[in-house]
Design an enzyme around this catalytic site. Structure first.
Site, PDB file in Angstrom:
ATOM      1  N   LYS A  54      24.797  44.945  53.709  1.00  0.00           N
ATOM      2  CA  LYS A  54      24.845  44.530  55.117  1.00  0.00           C
ATOM      3  C   LYS A  54      23.581  43.739  55.476  1.00  0.00           C
ATOM      4  O   LYS A  54      23.655  42.710  56.145  1.00  0.00           O
ATOM      5  CB  LYS A  54      25.000  45.760  56.028  1.00  0.00           C
ATOM      6  CG  LYS A  54      26.382  46.401  55.891  1.00  0.00           C
ATOM      7  CD  LYS A  54      26.483  47.746  56.573  1.00  0.00           C
ATOM      8  CE  LYS A  54      27.798  48.423  56.225  1.00  0.00           C
ATOM      9  NZ  LYS A  54      27.928  49.796  56.746  1.00  0.00           N
ATOM     10  N   GLN A  98      24.437  54.396  59.319  1.00  0.00           N
ATOM     11  CA  GLN A  98      25.243  54.516  58.103  1.00  0.00           C
ATOM     12  C   GLN A  98      25.743  55.954  57.953  1.00  0.00           C
ATOM     13  O   GLN A  98      24.955  56.892  57.948  1.00  0.00           O
ATOM     14  CB  GLN A  98      24.410  54.091  56.877  1.00  0.00           C
ATOM     15  CG  GLN A  98      25.188  54.052  55.574  1.00  0.00           C
ATOM     16  CD  GLN A  98      26.311  53.017  55.561  1.00  0.00           C
ATOM     17  OE1 GLN A  98      26.140  51.882  55.990  1.00  0.00           O
ATOM     18  NE2 GLN A  98      27.479  53.417  55.084  1.00  0.00           N
ATOM     19  N   ASP A 121      29.876  48.795  64.907  1.00  0.00           N
ATOM     20  CA  ASP A 121      30.774  49.467  63.956  1.00  0.00           C
ATOM     21  C   ASP A 121      32.104  49.816  64.622  1.00  0.00           C
ATOM     22  O   ASP A 121      33.074  50.170  63.941  1.00  0.00           O
ATOM     23  CB  ASP A 121      30.115  50.765  63.456  1.00  0.00           C
ATOM     24  CG  ASP A 121      29.574  50.637  62.043  1.00  0.00           C
ATOM     25  OD1 ASP A 121      30.044  49.738  61.311  1.00  0.00           O
ATOM     26  OD2 ASP A 121      28.704  51.437  61.661  1.00  0.00           O
TER      27      ASP A 121
END
Ligand code: NAP
Length: 292
Positions: A54, A98, A121
């Site tokens: 990412k 994460q 997200d």
């Protein structure tokens, strides 16, 4: 049948170029560089790899990125106060934590603490609710990546029967909602299957489009697929191989070699849904930055 690959690697490269161009335009007009912050707790190997990808993708498109790391001994309160601090940071447009986080930390609390405006997200209940209602929202990366792949290859979904196997909150459930939405990439008749589904094989055989998000390698076999179907494989599995230098290779939830000849389109693993997922995160970060 001569199947075509739904090439996520190539498609994501194109989208990255488009994003990079837009960033250049923003900067040339005196705007702010989009900024994604990622929080990583602990040293889990897979999470390290995902976050590294990412961060690298941010660099490729000209975003600023910040990786904030914590030992897995961090308390829930400490993590929550860091998230709240980032929520207020004017320079940061998007924030991802994460997952998974260590067991002593509530994933639900973490997801709910991230500001919905920075939740690139798309995991916050407000974004999931808005997406479900067909309103503007940050859609989670993998479902959005699947929809983008379908759109870029002009695959018709309207009136088609889509069978989604797997009902997770991050893949199966949202993709089933998006495909059934009244929209250009929706209007499908969707059947959402899971471990309690009976007659799974018969249901799959009726599908024009199959989305496999089960988490079991090679689960979807050729006897489950009708001739001419489109198959999208979300699964990622590392399997041992004596044919690669690394000693392993990536496989999906679909038995590609046997299923592909029955398809019009099919995603490879690797190089299908995976690269599209990262690009969706970049797209969301750009949207978050532009909203400001
Ligand atoms: P998950 O949370 O483990 O969910 C798996 C789903 O499959 C569940 O809904 C489960 O049903 C269903 N299932 C399990 N066994 C089944 C069976 N025998 N018949 C029918 N349904 C069955 O998985 P996930 O997070 O959605 O991930 C799925 C796969 O995609 C994994 O391999 C993961 O690594 C991969 N993934 C890839 C990306 C990417 O970027 N490419 C992103 C996310 C995930 P129940 O609900 O009844 O248990």
């Amino acid at each position: 049948m001569n199947y075509k690959l739904l090439d996520g690697k190539e498609t994501s490269k194109q989208i990255k170029e488009e994003i990079a161009e837009e960033v250049k335009q923003i900067i040339s007009k005196g705007g702010k560089r989009p900024h994604l912050a990622a929080i990583l707790v602990g040293n889990d190997g897979a999470s390290e790899t995902y976050v590294a990808h990412k961060v690298k993708a941010c660099e490729q498109v000209g975003f600023k990125s910040s990786l904030i790391r914590f030992e897995d001994t961090i308390t829930e309160d400490e993590l929550i106060s860091k998230i709240k601090e980032i929520n207020l940071d004017e320079d940061i447009d998007g924030l991802i934590v994460q997952l998974p986080v260590p067991k002593h930390i509530s994933e639900e609390k973490i997801i709910e603490t991230v500001s919905p405006e920075k939740d690139v997200d798309g995991f916050h209940p407000i974004n999931i609710g808005r997406m479900t209602l067909g309103m503007n929202a940050f859609v989670s990366a993998t479902p959005q990546g699947i929809i983008d792949l379908i759109q870029r290859y002009n695959i018709k979904t309207s009136g088609k029967h889509c069978v989604v196997i797997g009902r997770s909150n991050i893949v199966g459930k949202p993709v089933s909602i998006l495909l059934s939405q009244k929209s250009n990439t929706g209007n499908a008749t969707v059947t959402l299957c899971h471990s309690r589904t009976t007659n799974l094989k018969e249901i799959c055989k009726q599908a024009d489009i199959v989305i496999a998000a089960i988490g079991k390698q090679g689960f979807v076999t050729e006897d489950m697929i009708k001739e001419g179907a489109v198959v999208i494989d979300v699964g990622i599995h590392r399997v041992k191989s004596d044919k690669t230098k690394t000693g392993w290779k990536l496989k999906g939830d679909v038995d590609f070699e046997k299923v592909a000849p029955k398809c019009t389109y099919i995603t490879p693993v690797p190089g299908g849904v995976g690269p599209m997922t990262i690009v969706s995160l970049l797209k969301n970060t750009l949207i978050a930055a532009k909203k400001k």
